[in-house]
Design an enzyme around this catalytic site. Structure first.
Site, PDB file in Angstrom:
ATOM      1  CG  LEU A 401      12.822  88.396 106.882  1.00 15.48           C
ATOM      2  CD1 LEU A 401      13.477  88.714 108.219  1.00 15.48           C
ATOM      3  CD2 LEU A 401      11.529  89.153 106.751  1.00 15.48           C
ATOM      4  CG  ASP A 402      14.810  90.655  99.063  1.00 18.42           C
ATOM      5  OD1 ASP A 402      15.965  90.366  98.751  1.00 18.42           O
ATOM      6  OD2 ASP A 402      14.199  91.651  98.628  1.00 18.42           O
ATOM      7  CE  LYS A 403      20.910  94.543 101.296  1.00 19.27           C
ATOM      8  NZ  LYS A 403      20.571  95.936 100.821  1.00 19.27           N
ATOM      9  CB  THR A 404      17.024  95.459  98.134  1.00 13.99           C
ATOM     10  OG1 THR A 404      18.418  95.343  98.419  1.00 13.99           O
ATOM     11  CG2 THR A 404      16.754  96.773  97.439  1.00 13.99           C
ATOM     12  CB  VAL A 596       9.209  88.395 103.639  1.00  7.33           C
ATOM     13  CG1 VAL A 596       8.465  89.703 103.347  1.00  7.33           C
ATOM     14  CG2 VAL A 596       8.560  87.674 104.805  1.00  7.33           C
TER      15      VAL A 596
END
Length: 702
Positions: A401-404, A596
């Site tokens: 999962l990407d954060k921003t 994602v």
């Protein structure tokens, strides 16, 4: 392929994947063919080929046993409906004539004139219902292709020749009628996608040059035009609100169950419904390029991709049908020679086997289920780009999962403001901070200015210092608004202030301080806040047995703080795009890994993952192109929903395969060693087809 860019054909007898496959094989030898697009509900075929190849295309389809009509445009819905009604009436008439043949057989004396009359009535029933089957079956036999039409043609002809003409007529009429019912059932699955077209109005109320409003065809509305939508009406185009406020039902496009408030500057989508308040918006995309049009186009394209289970079934059917045909021949010849059965009995049982052997239920079970799954996802605001990805999602064991912008909102927000002693800020200090922050174009300063109330005061001698902050003179005071490092360099930090800043930084907050020449006046903490749905999304992934892993280019302290809020145990921070791609490869050693993301820097990772998910609203065009699945409303919970849908689709696929083969296995035994008749065989074959279609359509339920 857009209408008018190639050859558009209508093929009246093409209504299921069996015919589609037969036509594909018939066109294999044409080298200039660039692409085919089948529309089974409309019985239409779009052929992407140069004009010089068009005669060869129509000739090849005709040789395969299909009547071909050349069209300049797709048939009108009313014309298709009329032809469907005529076809149904013809088949009902054929069934009535077949019943008449049965009555003649049972009530008339068994003399030559009456027998001849009965055979003539039976032949009429077969002609009314089965000429298309015989034409396609003969073409298939000449090519050595033992498809369903070839098997039915052989079985009905054989039954007629051995004196079972009433049964031959009834079997052909029932088979044709059942095929029609099956085609309508398949049409329901496909119409679940094509019905999305009806969501977008054909006209829009557009502001004219003189300021008046006029109804205009949506296709003719240019980009930049102003359109208004009254309460209760649907948006015909995509755009941005210019005037008005209201609530919009976006469920047809994004799957969002609750209305979304809209104000000037917010995006609106074609096909969504204005529930309250008059809204005017500026058109940002032509009708052919709206989000809704993109969904329809992508799902239609996805139907042409065969999922792994579909490819398995196609390979299995290619072997299964010839084997059963040889088994029928062995029963016809072997049982009289080895078991002493009468020749007519052996041949009759072989013909029953041919009817049961039709692989239609098996072949049709997978595409109907996959199309239903794609349509069910689209209804939920999940755009899956093919059956391959629909099936693959169930196998995911790790999700990166990407954060921003994925786990977080993707924009800084002021989360805390206080005086150095921890007390609330005075109104005067708030006004000074807002005045200085409003002059900066830095995202952190912008977040502070947006959150603080009041009017900004004029700023004199304004200057920005890269990597430090901004300074200026407000109402006669020399002020600076900067980061921890700059305030420390100015010698204004105290142990108490340091402790406050460290507490905020440990939570992933970015700290800015307002100071004059002598002391710090205020502390502001800004953070990229976690989306409300992210915690629930991570918990749902864990419940499904999928391990979440955060991949981010942000610093480790901020990443760990966000991960703790969400319950993510594994975090990899300060990653460049190539580092994320390498992390995907490493995580893949644990099992299939998904990704994602929403940014350009996520694109390599999305492409490298087994299944890439992109945010459909906030995601960049590059990320959307690289991804396999688009989440239209950016709700991370839809990832778990995709995995659940994938698992349910896979379960239904194998249920259908088991049903189709199980029913046939039972009737194989009954046909050889029991008393199964051709009537029972056609009911078993078409009953199995209808059963697997109905089972696949269960995915369309909410």
């Amino acid at each position: 392929m857009p209408a008018g860019s190639g050859l558009l054909l209508r093929i009246p007898a093409m209504d299921c994947p069996t015919e589609e496959g037969q036509i594909r094989r018939a066109l294999d030898a044409i080298t200039d063919l660039r692409g085919l697009r089948f529309d089974l509900p409309a019985r239409a075929l779009s052929v992407d080929a140069p004009p010089m190849a068009w005669p060869a295309v129509t000739a090849a389809i005709t040789r395969a046993g299909f009547k071909v009509e050349t069209l300049n445009a797709p048939p009108a819905t009313a014309d298709v409906a009329r032809q469907q009604r005529l076809e149904l009436a013809r088949l009902i008439a054929a069934l009535g004539v077949a019943v008449g043949a049965e009555l003649l057989h049972y009530v008339a004396p068994d003399t030559l004139p009456w027998r001849g009359a009965g055979m003539a009535v039976a032949a009429l029933a077969i002609a009314l219902s089965g000429l298309g089957v015989f034409r396609k079956g003969l073409s298939a036999l000449l090519r050595g292709d033992l498809n369903i039409n070839a098997l039915m043609a052989v079985a009905v002809t054989g039954a007629f020749l051995i004196g079972q003409w009433p049964e031959a007529a009834m079997v052909m009429a029932l088979y044709a009628l059942a095929e029609l019912i099956e085609a309508r059932s398949v049409e329901r699955a496909r119409n679940a996608i094509t019905s999305l077209l009806a969501l977008s109005p054909e006209t829009a109320e557009v502001q004219q040059a003189d300021g008046n409003w006029a109804r205009t065809a949506a296709q003719a509305v240019p980009i930049g035009a102003i359109v208004r939508v009254k309460p209760g009406e649907r948006f015909a185009l995509d755009g941005r609100v210019t005037e008005g406020r209201g609530a919009v039902d976006e469920s047809p496009v994004t799957g969002e169950s609750l209305p979304v408030d809209k104000a000037p500057g917010d995006r609106v989508f074609a096909g969504t419904i204005n529930q309250s308040g008059g809204l005017s918006f500026e058109v940002t995309k032509p009708a052919s390029d709206t989000v809704l049009a993109g969904i329809i186009h992508a799902v239609e394209a996805a139907q042409g991709q065969r999922a792994p289970t579909q490819r398995f079934v196609d390979r299995f059917a290619a072997v299964y049908t010839p084997v059963v045909f040889l088994l029928a021949v062995a029963v016809a010849l072997g049982t009289p020679l080895l078991l002493g059965w009468p020749w007519l009995t052996g041949v009759y049982k072989a013909l029953v086997l041919l009817v049961i052997a039709c692989p239609c239920a098996l072949v049709i079970s997978t595409p109907v289920t996959v199309v239903s799954g794609l349509a069910a996802a689209a209804r939920r605001g999940i755009l899956i780009k093919g059956g391959v990805h629909l099936e693959q999602a169930r196998r995911l064991r790790v999700l990166a999962l990407d954060k921003t912008g994925t786990l977080t909102a993707g924009r800084p927000t002021l989360v805390a403001q206080q005086a150095p002693d921890g007390a609330p800020l005075a109104g005067r200090v708030v006004q000074l901070a807002r005045s200085l922050a409003a002059r900066s174009d830095h995202p952190v300063a912008h977040a502070i200015a947006q959150a603080l109330p009041g009017e900004a005061l004029p700023v004199e001698d304004f200057a920005a210092q890269a990597g430090r902050g901004v300074r200026g003179r407000v109402d006669g005071l020399a002020l600076a608004l900067g980061n921890h490092r700059w305030i420390h360099e100015r010698g204004l930090c105290t142990p108490e202030l340091e402790a406050q800043m460290q507490a905020h930084e440990a939570q992933g907050h970015t700290v800015s301080l307002l100071a004059d020449e002598h002391r710090v006046l205020a502390l502001f903490a800004v953070a990229d806040t976690v989306k409300p749905s992210s915690r629930e999304a991570v918990a749902a992934l864990r419940d499904l047995g999928v391990a979440p892993v955060m991949l981010t280019g942000d610093n480790a302290v901020t990443a760990q703080a966000i991960a703790r809020q969400l319950g993510i145990d594994e975090v990899r921070a300060q990653l460049l795009p190539q580092d994320k791609q390498a992390a995907i490869a490493e995580l893949g050693t644990r099992g299939p890994v998904g990704m994602v993301g929403d940014g350009v820097n996520d694109s390599p990772s999305l492409a490298a993952a087994a299944v890439g998910f992109s945010m459909g609203a906030a995601g960049t065009d590059t990320a959307k192109e690289a991804a396999d699945v688009l989440i239209m409303n950016d709700d991370l919970r839809k990832v778990a929903e995709t995995i659940r849908l994938s698992r349910r689709t896979h379960a239904l696929l194998w249920q259908n395969i088991a049903l189709a083969l199980g029913i046939k296995a039972v009737f194989f035994v009954l046909a050889v060693f029991g008393s199964a008749t051709m009537w029972m065989a056609v009911f078993a074959d078409m009953g199995a087809s209808l059963l697997v279609v109905a089972n696949g359509l269960r995915l369309l339920r909410r």
